[in-house]
Write a protein that holds these residues in place. Structure first.
Motif, PDB file in Angstrom:
ATOM      1  N   VAL A  32     -13.409   3.348  -3.580  1.00  0.00           N
ATOM      2  CA  VAL A  32     -13.751   2.157  -2.803  1.00  0.00           C
ATOM      3  C   VAL A  32     -12.804   0.978  -3.059  1.00  0.00           C
ATOM      4  O   VAL A  32     -12.296   0.386  -2.108  1.00  0.00           O
ATOM      5  CB  VAL A  32     -15.214   1.718  -3.058  1.00  0.00           C
ATOM      6  N   PRO A  33     -12.531   0.636  -4.352  1.00  0.00           N
ATOM      7  CA  PRO A  33     -11.637  -0.519  -4.556  1.00  0.00           C
ATOM      8  C   PRO A  33     -10.254  -0.283  -3.938  1.00  0.00           C
ATOM      9  O   PRO A  33      -9.656  -1.218  -3.401  1.00  0.00           O
ATOM     10  CB  PRO A  33     -11.524  -0.623  -6.083  1.00  0.00           C
ATOM     11  N   ILE A  34      -9.780   0.969  -4.002  1.00  0.00           N
ATOM     12  CA  ILE A  34      -8.459   1.287  -3.449  1.00  0.00           C
ATOM     13  C   ILE A  34      -8.469   1.147  -1.925  1.00  0.00           C
ATOM     14  O   ILE A  34      -7.560   0.554  -1.327  1.00  0.00           O
ATOM     15  CB  ILE A  34      -8.068   2.734  -3.840  1.00  0.00           C
ATOM     16  N   GLN A  35      -9.527   1.683  -1.286  1.00  0.00           N
ATOM     17  CA  GLN A  35      -9.637   1.580   0.170  1.00  0.00           C
ATOM     18  C   GLN A  35      -9.699   0.117   0.593  1.00  0.00           C
ATOM     19  O   GLN A  35      -9.062  -0.304   1.562  1.00  0.00           O
ATOM     20  CB  GLN A  35     -10.910   2.280   0.665  1.00  0.00           C
ATOM     21  N   LEU A  36     -10.484  -0.647  -0.171  1.00  0.00           N
ATOM     22  CA  LEU A  36     -10.636  -2.066   0.149  1.00  0.00           C
ATOM     23  C   LEU A  36      -9.296  -2.779  -0.013  1.00  0.00           C
ATOM     24  O   LEU A  36      -8.897  -3.588   0.840  1.00  0.00           O
ATOM     25  CB  LEU A  36     -11.705  -2.672  -0.768  1.00  0.00           C
ATOM     26  N   GLY A  37      -8.571  -2.424  -1.095  1.00  0.00           N
ATOM     27  CA  GLY A  37      -7.256  -3.008  -1.315  1.00  0.00           C
ATOM     28  C   GLY A  37      -6.316  -2.705  -0.162  1.00  0.00           C
ATOM     29  O   GLY A  37      -5.578  -3.579   0.303  1.00  0.00           O
ATOM     30  N   ALA A  38      -6.370  -1.466   0.324  1.00  0.00           N
ATOM     31  CA  ALA A  38      -5.506  -1.074   1.437  1.00  0.00           C
ATOM     32  C   ALA A  38      -5.856  -1.875   2.686  1.00  0.00           C
ATOM     33  O   ALA A  38      -4.973  -2.308   3.431  1.00  0.00           O
ATOM     34  CB  ALA A  38      -5.649   0.423   1.700  1.00  0.00           C
ATOM     35  N   LEU A  39      -7.157  -2.092   2.918  1.00  0.00           N
ATOM     36  CA  LEU A  39      -7.578  -2.886   4.085  1.00  0.00           C
ATOM     37  C   LEU A  39      -7.076  -4.322   3.957  1.00  0.00           C
ATOM     38  O   LEU A  39      -6.627  -4.919   4.933  1.00  0.00           O
ATOM     39  CB  LEU A  39      -9.106  -2.881   4.203  1.00  0.00           C
ATOM     40  N   ILE A  40      -7.134  -4.875   2.718  1.00  0.00           N
ATOM     41  CA  ILE A  40      -6.677  -6.250   2.521  1.00  0.00           C
ATOM     42  C   ILE A  40      -5.167  -6.343   2.736  1.00  0.00           C
ATOM     43  O   ILE A  40      -4.665  -7.269   3.366  1.00  0.00           O
ATOM     44  CB  ILE A  40      -7.033  -6.749   1.104  1.00  0.00           C
ATOM     45  N   SER A  41      -4.444  -5.340   2.240  1.00  0.00           N
ATOM     46  CA  SER A  41      -2.984  -5.383   2.342  1.00  0.00           C
ATOM     47  C   SER A  41      -2.498  -5.209   3.775  1.00  0.00           C
ATOM     48  O   SER A  41      -1.300  -5.199   4.016  1.00  0.00           O
ATOM     49  CB  SER A  41      -2.351  -4.306   1.469  1.00  0.00           C
ATOM     50  N   GLY A  42      -3.424  -4.997   4.688  1.00  0.00           N
ATOM     51  CA  GLY A  42      -3.025  -5.016   6.078  1.00  0.00           C
ATOM     52  C   GLY A  42      -2.982  -3.669   6.769  1.00  0.00           C
ATOM     53  O   GLY A  42      -2.571  -3.586   7.918  1.00  0.00           O
ATOM     54  N   ASN A  43      -3.394  -2.620   6.067  1.00  0.00           N
ATOM     55  CA  ASN A  43      -3.455  -1.324   6.738  1.00  0.00           C
ATOM     56  C   ASN A  43      -4.761  -1.215   7.518  1.00  0.00           C
ATOM     57  O   ASN A  43      -5.605  -0.385   7.248  1.00  0.00           O
ATOM     58  CB  ASN A  43      -3.361  -0.176   5.734  1.00  0.00           C
ATOM     59  N   VAL A  44      -4.922  -2.112   8.484  1.00  0.00           N
ATOM     60  CA  VAL A  44      -6.181  -2.166   9.226  1.00  0.00           C
ATOM     61  C   VAL A  44      -5.994  -1.569  10.612  1.00  0.00           C
ATOM     62  O   VAL A  44      -5.057  -1.915  11.333  1.00  0.00           O
ATOM     63  CB  VAL A  44      -6.669  -3.624   9.377  1.00  0.00           C
TER      64      VAL A  44
ATOM     65  N   ALA B  27      -5.021  -7.053  -9.729  1.00  0.00           N
ATOM     66  CA  ALA B  27      -5.663  -6.915  -8.419  1.00  0.00           C
ATOM     67  C   ALA B  27      -5.481  -8.160  -7.546  1.00  0.00           C
ATOM     68  O   ALA B  27      -4.928  -8.076  -6.442  1.00  0.00           O
ATOM     69  CB  ALA B  27      -7.148  -6.602  -8.599  1.00  0.00           C
ATOM     70  N   VAL B  28      -5.916  -9.305  -8.047  1.00  0.00           N
ATOM     71  CA  VAL B  28      -5.873 -10.517  -7.228  1.00  0.00           C
ATOM     72  C   VAL B  28      -4.426 -10.884  -6.881  1.00  0.00           C
ATOM     73  O   VAL B  28      -4.101 -11.154  -5.721  1.00  0.00           O
ATOM     74  CB  VAL B  28      -6.559 -11.693  -7.957  1.00  0.00           C
ATOM     75  N   ALA B  29      -3.550 -10.845  -7.905  1.00  0.00           N
ATOM     76  CA  ALA B  29      -2.158 -11.244  -7.680  1.00  0.00           C
ATOM     77  C   ALA B  29      -1.491 -10.348  -6.640  1.00  0.00           C
ATOM     78  O   ALA B  29      -0.841 -10.838  -5.712  1.00  0.00           O
ATOM     79  CB  ALA B  29      -1.394 -11.200  -8.999  1.00  0.00           C
ATOM     80  N   SER B  30      -1.663  -9.035  -6.771  1.00  0.00           N
ATOM     81  CA  SER B  30      -0.945  -8.147  -5.855  1.00  0.00           C
ATOM     82  C   SER B  30      -1.520  -8.246  -4.445  1.00  0.00           C
ATOM     83  O   SER B  30      -0.772  -8.220  -3.469  1.00  0.00           O
ATOM     84  CB  SER B  30      -0.991  -6.710  -6.355  1.00  0.00           C
ATOM     85  N   LEU B  31      -2.832  -8.394  -4.327  1.00  0.00           N
ATOM     86  CA  LEU B  31      -3.431  -8.440  -2.989  1.00  0.00           C
ATOM     87  C   LEU B  31      -3.177  -9.778  -2.301  1.00  0.00           C
ATOM     88  O   LEU B  31      -3.201  -9.866  -1.078  1.00  0.00           O
ATOM     89  CB  LEU B  31      -4.933  -8.148  -3.066  1.00  0.00           C
ATOM     90  N   LEU B  32      -2.916 -10.824  -3.083  1.00  0.00           N
ATOM     91  CA  LEU B  32      -2.542 -12.103  -2.479  1.00  0.00           C
ATOM     92  C   LEU B  32      -1.020 -12.233  -2.383  1.00  0.00           C
ATOM     93  O   LEU B  32      -0.490 -13.300  -2.067  1.00  0.00           O
ATOM     94  CB  LEU B  32      -3.111 -13.275  -3.286  1.00  0.00           C
ATOM     95  N   SER B  33      -0.312 -11.121  -2.675  1.00  0.00           N
ATOM     96  CA  SER B  33       1.153 -11.041  -2.536  1.00  0.00           C
ATOM     97  C   SER B  33       1.921 -12.013  -3.411  1.00  0.00           C
ATOM     98  O   SER B  33       2.883 -12.632  -2.971  1.00  0.00           O
ATOM     99  CB  SER B  33       1.578 -11.252  -1.078  1.00  0.00           C
ATOM    100  N   PHE B  34       1.491 -12.174  -4.660  1.00  0.00           N
ATOM    101  CA  PHE B  34       2.295 -12.909  -5.623  1.00  0.00           C
ATOM    102  C   PHE B  34       2.888 -11.905  -6.596  1.00  0.00           C
ATOM    103  O   PHE B  34       2.171 -11.070  -7.135  1.00  0.00           O
ATOM    104  CB  PHE B  34       1.440 -13.926  -6.398  1.00  0.00           C
TER     105      PHE B  34
END
Lengths: 312, 286
Positions: free
Chosen positions: A262-274, B221-228
Motif C-alpha cells: 500500500v505505501p508503495i502504491q500510494l507513493g507511485a500515485l503521489i509521484s504522478g503515475n496516475v 518518504a516525505v522528501a522524495s515524494l515532495l521532490s527534494f
C-alpha cells in the motif's frame, strides 16, 4: 506541595491498588475557573499539531470521499478495495503480520535470554544496541542487506562457493519475504526494548509464594507468568505490526517500487503515475491506511490499560 | 507459542534476580544471543567488505573517493543538515515551553500530552505527504516550494521521539519546586528559563536534538515524494547506478546515526537506573 498533589500527578499510582484520593470540591471549582488560563500555554503546540498533522490527515480523509469535481462519492473506495489495490492491502497486511510475528518470537526469546543472564556487560550491550538498532531503518538498511544477501551480496557469494545458491532455491531479497527479513533489523530490537521491563518486573517472591503453596514450575508459568506476560506481548505485536505496515523507505529503496504494497502504491500515485479517473484514489488508499493503524491503536490502548495496572 | 522455561537445561541455584524467575540454561542463552547478535553484525561486516570490493576481489577505496569527489554528495548532505538544524530549532522552540507548562500547570494532563505526541504514528508519513500536497498546495512558494516545508513537517514526524526525551528529562527534576523557588526570588519566566530550566534540562535537550537530527538525516518518504533531493534521496539515486558506492554511503550513514544514538541510549539508561533505585525518593519531595 502536598502529598496528594504528588500522588495525583502520577496518575497510575505505583501502589497499583487503584485507590485515588478524592479531591475536595472547592479545589475542583477553582480548577475549572483557572482551566482556560492553564491551557493557554499549550495552545502553540496544539495549533502546530493541528496545522501540520490534523489538517493533512483530515484533508486526505475528506478528499477520499470526493470525486474530481468535489462531489461526494464512494467510488474511490470501491476502486481501492478492488484489483491491484486490494492485492496491495492484502500483501501489506500479510507482510506486516508475518514480520511482526517473527520479531515477536525472536525478540521475546532474546529478551528472556538477556534477562536471565547476570552478566552486566551483556545486559547493557543488548539494551544500548536495541535502542540504536530500533531507530535504524530507511534507505541505508536496504543497501546494507543488498551487500549481504542481494544478488551479488557477500553472504550470497560465500554460500555459492560453498555449493548453495540462495537465489536458485526460491529466495529473493527483492520480494515480500526479503522485506520481512530486512524489517527484522529494526523490529527485533523494538520487541526487546518493549519486553525487557515486563520480564524484569517478574518477582522472585511470586515464584517462592507459588512454590510454598505447592505449585510446580510449569504451574507457575501456566497460572502466573504467562498470563502476566501475554498482554505486553500482544501490545508489542501491534506496535511492530504498525511499524512494519507504515514503512516506506526500505521497501522503496530495495524494490524500486515494483512490489505491490500500500505505501508503495500510494507513493507511485503521489509521484504522478496516475491514470485518468483516479484523481482521488490515493486519498482513499491513505484513508484506508489510517483506518488500519487506528484499529491497531485502539486494540493497543485496550491492552495497555490492562497491563499498566501491575507493571510499574 | 513459546516455551519459556525449558527445565531440563536449567541449573538450579546458579543465578539471581529475574534470572532466578526464568531459570534459562546457559546453552539456551548463548545460542539465542549469538544467533541474534550475528543477524545484526553480519550485514554491517558484509557492507564494509562490499564497499571495499574492487574488480576480481581486489581491495579498493575507490567507492569512497568517488563519493567524496561528487558535488551532489556534499550538497545533499548540506541540505539534509540544514533541514535538520531548522527542525531541531523549531522542535526546541515549540516543545520546551510546552513540556514545562504541562508539568507546572497541567500535571494531570501529562499523560494526555504524551499520548498526543504519539499521534504522528497514527498517520503514516506517506499519507502525511499526500495530505501536505492536497492541503498546502495553495500556500506561498517560500513555504511549500522550499525545504522549509520539510522542516515544518519533520517537527511533527519526530515528535514521538523528541517529546518523550524532553518529557522524561522534565520528569526527572523537581520542576515545580524549582519554578516556585525561582518565582519567590522574583524571577520572571524568561529568567527562569535561562538560569534554571535550560541548565537543568541540558541532557534532555541534547537527547531530543540528537534524535530529531538523526531522524531528519534519514527521512526518505516525505522528501522524495515532495521532490527534494535530500541525502537519503541522493543515496537511492546512487544505488541505481553504483551499488558499491551506495553501500559505502549507507555504511557511513548508519555509523553516523548509530554513534550519537548509542551515546544518548547509554546516558539515558544510566540516568534511569540512578533514579529507579530507591522508591522512597519519589515521596521525599513532599
Amino acid at each position: 506541595m502536598t502529598l496528594n498533589d504528588e500522588l495525583l500527578d502520577r496518575s497510575p499510582s505505583p501502589a497499583g491498588d487503584g485507590t485515588s484520593v478524592p479531591e475536595p470540591a472547592g479545589r475542583i471549582l477553582r480548577g475549572r475557573r483557572r482551566g482556560w488560563k492553564n491551557v493557554a500555554g499549550t495552545l502553540p503546540f496544539i495549533a502546530y499539531l493541528g496545522v501540520f498533522l490534523a489538517v493533512p490527515a483530515v484533508s486526505v480523509i475528506a478528499t477520499a470521499f470526493q470525486d474530481g469535481k468535489g462531489n461526494l462519492t464512494l467510488s474511490n473506495f470501491n476502486e481501492a478495495i478492488h484489483g491491484v489495490y486490494l492485492k496491495s492491502f492484502i500483501a501489506s497486511i500479510q507482510l506486516s503480520f508475518v514480520a511482526a510475528l517473527v520479531a515477536v518470537v525472536v525478540g521475546l526469546l532474546a529478551a528472556l535470554a538477556v534477562s536471565s543472564t547476570s552478566n552486566k556487560i551483556v545486559r547493557s550491550l543488548v539494551t544500548a544496541g536495541s535502542g540504536v538498532f530500533a531507530n535504524t531503518g530507511g534507505v541505508p538498511l536496504a543497501f546494507s542487506f543488498v551487500a549481504t544477501v542481494g544478488n551479488f551480496g557477500i553472504v550470497t557469494k560465500l554460500l555459492q562457493s560453498a555449493g548453495f545458491d540462495l537465489y536458485s532455491h526460491g529466495f529473493s531479497l527483492y520480494s515480500v519475504t526479503g522485506l520481512a527479513i530486512v524489517y527484522q533489523y529494526f523490529l527485533i530490537p523494538l520487541m526487546i526494548l518493549i519486553m525487557l521491563p515486563p520480564i524484569q518486573a517478574l518477582r522472585k517472591e511470586w515464584v517462592d509464594a507459588s512454590e510454598s503453596l505447592g505449585a510446580s514450575r510449569s504451574q507457575f508459568w501456566r497460572w502466573i507468568g504467562i498470563p502476566l506476560l501475554a498482554p505486553p506481548i500482544f501490545a508489542a505485536f501491534i506496535v511492530l505490526f504498525t511499524d512494519a505496515f507504515a514503512a516506506y523507505a526500505t521497501a522503496q529503496a530495495l524494490t524500486s517500487g515494483t512490489i505491490p504494497l500500500v505505501p508503495i502504491q500510494l507513493g507511485a500515485l503521489i509521484s504522478g503515475n496516475v491514470l485518468a479517473g483516479q484523481t482521488n484514489l490515493g486519498d482513499a488508499l491513505g484513508a484506508g491506511m489510517i483506518l488500519i493503524v487506528v484499529i491497531a491503536g485502539l486494540i493497543y490502548a485496550t491492552i495497555q490499560r490492562r497491563t499498566s495496572k501491575w507493571l510499574r | 507459542m513459546v516455551t519459556i522455561a525449558p527445565d531440563i537445561t536449567s541449573k538450579p541455584g546458579s543465578a539471581n534476580n529475574s534470572s532466578d524467575v526464568l531459570r534459562l540454561g546457559r546453552p539456551f542463552r548463548y545460542i539465542v544471543l549469538t544467533l541474534v547478535g550475528l543477524f545484526f553484525i553480519v550485514p554491517i561486516v558484509s557492507s564494509a567488505r562490499f564497499s571495499f570490493l574492487g574488480n576480481h576481489n581486489s581491495f579498493t577505496i575507490s567507492a569512497y573517493t568517488q563519493l567524496f569527489g561528487t558535488a551532489q554528495f556534499w550538497s545533499t548532505l548540506f541540505l539534509s543538515a540544514k533541514v535538520g538544524v531548522g527542525t531541531v530549532f523549531l522542535t526546541l522552540l515549540l516543545l520546551i515551553p510546552t513540556v514545562v507548562w504541562v508539568h507546572v500547570r497541567l500535571p494531570k494532563l501529562r499523560r494526555v500530552f504524551e499520548a498526543a505526541s504519539l499521534l504522528p504514528l497514527v498517520v503514516p508519513s506517506v499519507v502525511v505527504t499526500l495530505g501536505v500536497i492536497t492541503s498546502f498546495r495553495g500556500l506561498p512558494n517560500i513555504i511549500y516550494g522550499t525545504p522549509v516545508i520539510l522542516s515544518l513537517e519533520y517537527v511533527v514526524l519526530a515528535l514521538p521521539f523528541s517529546y518523550r526525551a524532553l518529557d522524561s528529562a522534565v520528569q526527572s527534576i523537581d520542576l515545580k519546586t524549582l519554578v516556585e523557588a525561582g518565582q519567590s526570588l522574583g524571577s520572571g519566566w524568561i529568567k527562569l528559563l535561562r538560569y534554571v530550566l535550560l541548565p537543568n534540562l541540558r541532557g534532555g535537550i541534547i537527547g531530543a536534538s540528537i534524535l530529531t537530527f538523526a531522524f531528519c538525516l534519514g527521512e526518505f518518504a516525505v522528501a522524495s515524494l515532495l521532490s527534494f533531493t535530500t541525502f537519503p534521496v541522493f543515496l537511492v539515486q546512487v544505488g541505481q547506478l553504483a551499488a558499491s558506492q551506495a553501500v559505502a554511503l549507507s555504511l557511513l550513514a548508519l555509523l553516523f546515526t548509530w554513534i550519537p544514538l548509542a551515546v544518548i541510549t547509554i546516558v539515558f539508561s544510566q540516568r534511569r537506573a540512578k533514579r529507579s533505585t530507591p522508591v522512597l525518593d519519589d515521596l521525599e519531595i513532599s
